[in-house]
Design a protein around this motif. Structure first.
Motif, PDB file in Angstrom:
ATOM      1  N   ASP A   4      -5.330   5.138   1.210  1.00 52.81           N
ATOM      2  CA  ASP A   4      -4.753   4.328   2.288  1.00 52.81           C
ATOM      3  C   ASP A   4      -5.143   4.824   3.677  1.00 52.81           C
ATOM      4  O   ASP A   4      -5.550   4.041   4.529  1.00 52.81           O
ATOM      5  N   TRP A   5      -4.975   6.119   3.903  1.00 50.99           N
ATOM      6  CA  TRP A   5      -5.281   6.639   5.235  1.00 50.99           C
ATOM      7  C   TRP A   5      -6.770   6.544   5.533  1.00 50.99           C
ATOM      8  O   TRP A   5      -7.160   6.318   6.684  1.00 50.99           O
ATOM      9  N   TYR A  39      -7.403   3.027   6.646  1.00 53.78           N
ATOM     10  CA  TYR A  39      -6.848   2.835   7.989  1.00 53.78           C
ATOM     11  C   TYR A  39      -7.756   3.462   9.058  1.00 53.78           C
ATOM     12  O   TYR A  39      -8.071   2.835  10.067  1.00 53.78           O
ATOM     13  N   SER A  41      -1.212   0.526   7.022  1.00 51.62           N
ATOM     14  CA  SER A  41      -2.160  -0.135   6.115  1.00 51.62           C
ATOM     15  C   SER A  41      -1.616  -1.477   5.645  1.00 51.62           C
ATOM     16  O   SER A  41      -2.364  -2.450   5.541  1.00 51.62           O
ATOM     17  N   ASP A  42      -0.320  -1.527   5.345  1.00 52.84           N
ATOM     18  CA  ASP A  42       0.298  -2.789   4.918  1.00 52.84           C
ATOM     19  C   ASP A  42       0.091  -3.876   5.964  1.00 52.84           C
ATOM     20  O   ASP A  42      -0.311  -4.998   5.642  1.00 52.84           O
ATOM     21  N   ARG A  65       0.813  -1.210   0.000  1.00 52.60           N
ATOM     22  CA  ARG A  65       0.000   0.000   0.000  1.00 52.60           C
ATOM     23  C   ARG A  65       0.850   1.265   0.000  1.00 52.60           C
ATOM     24  O   ARG A  65       0.450   2.277  -0.513  1.00 52.60           O
TER      25      ARG A  65
END
Length: 164
Positions: free
Chosen positions: A99-100, A103, A68-69, A63
């Motif tokens: 991504d954020w 998350y 997130s990964d 990512r």
């Protein structure tokens, strides 16, 4: 061998020199802060369920943001093998989000990034939120990548069959 009298010539650039160096070259336009850019996701057709799982495993692991990964790669290792094509499609659409945002939604931090209506009833997001709670209180590490973790021989099963 260099002689003792060898000297480097250092030239400093003044504002005038810098302006002359850029003379006649196009300059960057001012940035409009109200401009928002959204890139449309790639429409994929004809993917087999195993190919889709393999792609989603990769996209879950890579990512670009460590948080997130970790979260998505652990989720993918635990659940992707059991997902049906419809569930994989929903997860694929979730991965198209920023991504954020993913998350913050997974950690239920809606003050930072409000949850859009389209994800309020998402079975996949609810499962991801449960995984993010880390009830076992284990140290999160990137899981090993094994082919058997995401290839299910083309079979579709349901997430309801997953034993927690």
């Amino acid at each position: 061998m260099m002689s003792k009298n060898f000297r480097f010539s250092v030239r400093t650039f003044t504002n005038t020199t810098a302006r002359l160096a850029n003379y006649g070259k196009p300059q960057n336009p001012p940035i409009d802060p109200t401009l928002h850019m959204r890139i449309s996701p790639i429409e994929r057709t004809g993917e087999t369920i195993d190919v889709k799982r393999a792609r989603l495993v990769y996209q879950s692991r890579k990512r670009g943001i460590l948080e997130s990964d970790l979260l998505l790669s652990r989720f993918a290792k635990k659940y992707l093998k059991q997902m049906t094509m419809e569930e994989l499609d929903e997860y694929d659409k979730l991965l198209d989000e920023a991504d954020w945002d993913i998350y913050y939604w997974a950690t239920k931090n809606y003050d930072t990034t409000p949850l859009p209506k389209k994800w309020e009833d998402s079975k996949i997001l609810k499962l991801l939120q449960k995984e993010a709670e880390n009830e076992e209180r284990v140290i999160l590490r990137m899981p090993e990548l094994d082919e058997g973790d995401f290839i299910n021989g083309g079979k579709e099963t349901s997430l309801s069959e997953v034993k927690n």
